[in-house]
Design a protein around this motif. Sequence first.
Motif, PDB file in Angstrom:
ATOM      1  N   UNK A  67       0.910  -1.371   0.181  1.00  0.00           N
ATOM      2  CA  UNK A  67      -0.005   0.034  -0.108  1.00  0.00           C
ATOM      3  C   UNK A  67       0.980   1.214  -0.162  1.00  0.00           C
ATOM      4  N   UNK A  68       0.304   2.379  -0.541  1.00  0.00           N
ATOM      5  CA  UNK A  68       0.928   3.577  -0.533  1.00  0.00           C
ATOM      6  C   UNK A  68       0.185   4.830  -0.245  1.00  0.00           C
ATOM      7  N   UNK A  69       0.329   5.574   0.706  1.00  0.00           N
ATOM      8  CA  UNK A  69      -0.518   6.971   0.955  1.00  0.00           C
ATOM      9  C   UNK A  69       0.241   8.161   0.745  1.00  0.00           C
ATOM     10  N   UNK A  70      -0.037   8.858  -0.318  1.00  0.00           N
ATOM     11  CA  UNK A  70       0.540  10.284  -0.670  1.00  0.00           C
ATOM     12  C   UNK A  70      -0.554  11.223  -0.565  1.00  0.00           C
ATOM     13  N   UNK A  71      -0.285  12.167   0.546  1.00  0.00           N
ATOM     14  CA  UNK A  71      -1.178  13.258   0.574  1.00  0.00           C
ATOM     15  C   UNK A  71      -0.393  14.862   0.776  1.00  0.00           C
ATOM     16  N   UNK A  72      -0.119  15.338  -0.359  1.00  0.00           N
ATOM     17  CA  UNK A  72       0.749  16.379  -0.130  1.00  0.00           C
ATOM     18  C   UNK A  72       0.279  17.622   0.521  1.00  0.00           C
ATOM     19  N   UNK A  73      -1.182  17.770   0.489  1.00  0.00           N
ATOM     20  CA  UNK A  73      -1.809  18.862   1.396  1.00  0.00           C
ATOM     21  C   UNK A  73      -1.860  18.400   2.877  1.00  0.00           C
ATOM     22  N   UNK A  74      -1.748  17.404   3.222  1.00  0.00           N
ATOM     23  CA  UNK A  74      -1.556  17.036   4.650  1.00  0.00           C
ATOM     24  C   UNK A  74      -0.180  16.708   4.981  1.00  0.00           C
ATOM     25  N   UNK A  89       9.688 -13.775   5.678  1.00  0.00           N
ATOM     26  CA  UNK A  89       8.950 -12.620   4.915  1.00  0.00           C
ATOM     27  C   UNK A  89      10.203 -11.732   4.688  1.00  0.00           C
ATOM     28  N   UNK A  90      10.007 -10.713   3.639  1.00  0.00           N
ATOM     29  CA  UNK A  90      10.936  -9.819   3.097  1.00  0.00           C
ATOM     30  C   UNK A  90       9.808  -8.544   2.792  1.00  0.00           C
ATOM     31  N   UNK A  91      10.535  -7.376   3.054  1.00  0.00           N
ATOM     32  CA  UNK A  91       9.611  -6.088   2.508  1.00  0.00           C
ATOM     33  C   UNK A  91      10.339  -4.892   2.940  1.00  0.00           C
ATOM     34  N   UNK A  92       9.711  -4.002   2.545  1.00  0.00           N
ATOM     35  CA  UNK A  92      10.180  -2.545   2.593  1.00  0.00           C
ATOM     36  C   UNK A  92       9.090  -1.782   3.093  1.00  0.00           C
ATOM     37  N   UNK A  93       9.301  -0.799   4.058  1.00  0.00           N
ATOM     38  CA  UNK A  93       8.421   0.423   4.455  1.00  0.00           C
ATOM     39  C   UNK A  93       9.106   1.503   4.349  1.00  0.00           C
ATOM     40  N   UNK A  94       8.459   2.675   4.257  1.00  0.00           N
ATOM     41  CA  UNK A  94       8.773   4.053   4.125  1.00  0.00           C
ATOM     42  C   UNK A  94       7.760   5.140   4.658  1.00  0.00           C
ATOM     43  N   UNK A  95       8.634   6.207   5.065  1.00  0.00           N
ATOM     44  CA  UNK A  95       7.963   7.329   5.880  1.00  0.00           C
ATOM     45  C   UNK A  95       8.541   8.385   5.592  1.00  0.00           C
ATOM     46  N   UNK A  96       7.679   9.238   5.184  1.00  0.00           N
ATOM     47  CA  UNK A  96       7.981  10.855   5.166  1.00  0.00           C
ATOM     48  C   UNK A  96       8.464  11.546   6.611  1.00  0.00           C
ATOM     49  N   UNK A  97       9.427  11.986   6.874  1.00  0.00           N
ATOM     50  CA  UNK A  97       9.871  12.401   8.424  1.00  0.00           C
ATOM     51  C   UNK A  97       9.453  13.944   8.203  1.00  0.00           C
ATOM     52  N   UNK A  98       9.274  14.546   9.485  1.00  0.00           N
ATOM     53  CA  UNK A  98       8.983  16.122   9.779  1.00  0.00           C
ATOM     54  C   UNK A  98      10.219  16.889   9.140  1.00  0.00           C
TER      55      UNK A  98
END
Length: 129
Positions: A67-74, A89-98
């Motif tokens: 899944x991917x969430x992108x909300x530039x306004x928020x 299990x293999x995977x990757x997750x990412x998050x935009x930091x402050x």
Amino acid sequence: MKAVILLAVLAVAVARPEAPLDRRYLPANPAPVYGPPAPRYGPPGYQSGKPVTEDPLAVPASYKFAYKVQDEEAGLDFGHEEAREGDEATGEYSVLLPDGRTMIVTYVANNDGYKPEIRFEEPKVRNGY
């Protein structure tokens, strides 16, 4: 005088014999008496004191999701993807930091534990900021 009368009434009440038990008023089916639980415990299929080591109906885990969430306004940008075959299990997750950087965690999880590799991407310059 009141004390003497009270003591006399109390003595009569205590000395009163119990009525004999009339079996006509006992229930026909008395309530069950529950005792302590059985002394042996275990997983389903645990019968002869030997634990079951494998579930005969079990199948190896196999799945994929993302899944991917992108909300530039928020100011939100995060996602996760994972694939599993059997015990790994293999995977990757990412998050935009402050601070504008993106933290990306790539991982492998198996019988040896969870092994992440963490990296950071610098912010992308947008409109001069």
